[in-house]
Write an enzyme that holds these catalytic residues in place. Structure first.
Site, PDB file in Angstrom:
ATOM      1  N   ARG A 176       0.821  -1.218   0.000  1.00  0.00           N
ATOM      2  CA  ARG A 176       0.000   0.000   0.000  1.00  0.00           C
ATOM      3  C   ARG A 176       0.855   1.269   0.000  1.00  0.00           C
ATOM      4  NH1 ARG A 176      -2.179  -3.775  -1.178  1.00  0.00           N
ATOM      5  NH2 ARG A 176      -4.146  -4.658  -0.430  1.00  0.00           N
ATOM      6  N   SER A 226     -11.535  -1.783   2.224  1.00  0.00           N
ATOM      7  CA  SER A 226     -10.875  -2.036   3.509  1.00  0.00           C
ATOM      8  C   SER A 226     -10.456  -0.696   4.121  1.00  0.00           C
ATOM      9  CB  SER A 226      -9.650  -2.927   3.321  1.00  0.00           C
ATOM     10  OG  SER A 226     -10.025  -4.194   2.830  1.00  0.00           O
ATOM     11  N   GLU A 299      -6.248   2.915   5.499  1.00  0.00           N
ATOM     12  CA  GLU A 299      -6.025   2.941   4.059  1.00  0.00           C
ATOM     13  C   GLU A 299      -6.768   4.130   3.462  1.00  0.00           C
ATOM     14  OE1 GLU A 299      -6.632  -0.323   1.485  1.00  0.00           O
ATOM     15  OE2 GLU A 299      -5.606  -1.779   2.757  1.00  0.00           O
TER      16      GLU A 299
END
Length: 323
Positions: A176, A226, A299
């Site tokens: 990420r 998410s 995130e």
């Protein structure tokens, strides 16, 4: 200022590409967010370049968004200029076993083009609700695959206005993460390297991932996917579930009962409610995690102006914590 700025925008875009006081809830998958002062939809590299220069010359804050699949926008909206790199900038070209796509192309469309051309390797991304630009920027991934596995080079707009194609390895892609945001780069497009495969096998893999998403993720509710990054050695959803937070909510912001790693908009959630729920989930996981003291990182990216969190509305628990 508004009239003058509008005139400047019309030197770059058509009036149909320019919106004032545009509700950002219409442009995020959370369906949350106040109005952007200015919201524009460029369709060419030159338009994007000119818009960035205009924002700088006017000392105006500029935000770039895709389809808003990873954003929580504040209830008070966004001051300045929002540039949406989306459907208007989403060309896809297939050349043998490679695909070039502009940053606004959705991952679902790219996956579909790969399938139509019997190209394997992009199946993992077909259900990720984002655009290529955002996926490159955060090295999006699912089901064991990541963008870094298929990217070969990326076309970027440098802060000084230069357009450059750089090898994917220079993005330092990891979980990420890419160096795109810290360098101030804007992703314009990317080359994806795939391999020839059988359409039946590709379709079967895509169907398998699609079924897993439908059965395990709360796709029936607005969400940003998410909400939290995976802590090393743990799964965010499992930690949240084990802390008894399945179904916990602040107003209409709610921890999904289907998958605790997803925070959902169960009705008319506000950004303040969602931010409050995020903070309280993080705090409880930290307090419940003992010596490890796990800190969940989001995130989801938060942009715009938010209302004060204090006093914070407490979470309500539904009492549902079944496996």
């Amino acid at each position: 200022m508004k009239e003058n700025f509008y005139e400047e925008l019309t030197r770059i875009l058509t009036p149909e590409q320019i919106y004032q006081n545009e509700p950002m809830k219409n442009h995020t998958t959370f369906r949350i967010g106040g109005p952007a002062d200015w919201f524009v939809t460029p369709s060419t590299k030159e338009e994007i370049e000119k818009l960035m220069k205009l924002g700088t010359s006017c000392s105006m804050e500029v935000h770039l968004v895709g389809n808003g699949s990873n954003l929580l926008v504040g209830d008070l909206g966004i001051r300045g200029l929002v540039i949406q790199i989306g459907r208007a900038f989403s060309e896809i070209q297939v050349q043998e076993d490679r695909i070039y796509a502009q940053a606004g192309a959705s991952l679902a469309r790219i996956a579909s083009q790969a399938y139509e051309n019997s190209l394997a390797g992009f199946e993992f991304a077909g259900g990720i609700p984002g655009t290529l630009g955002g996926a490159v920027t955060m090295n999006a991934g699912a089901y064991g695959g990541e963008m870094k596995d298929v990217l070969t080079s990326v076309e970027i707009l440098q802060p000084d206005g230069r357009i450059e194609e750089i090898p994917a390895k220079e993005l330092n892609l990891s979980y990420r993460y890419s160096r795109v945001p810290e360098e101030g780069w804007i992703v314009l497009g990317a080359w994806i390297q795939l391999k020839k495969g059988e359409k039946t096998d590709i379709k079967a893999q895509m169907d398998e991932y699609s079924l897993a998403r439908r059965t395990k993720q709360p796709l029936e509710y607005p969400s940003a996917g998410s909400t939290f990054k995976r802590p090393e050695g743990y799964f965010a959803g499992k930690l949240i579930q084990d802390s008894g937070l399945r179904g916990a909510r602040v107003g209409d912001a709610m921890v999904s009962e289907k998958h605790c790693g997803f925070l959902i908009n169960a009705g008319e959630a506000t950004a303040r409610q969602m931010q409050s729920l995020i903070c309280q989930v993080q705090k409880k996981i930290f307090l419940d995690s003992g010596d490890a003291k796990i800190k969940l990182q989001t995130e989801v990216k938060m942009i715009g102006e938010f209302l004060p969190l204090e006093p914070m509305e407490p979470m309500r628990l539904t009492g549902k914590d079944e496996a």
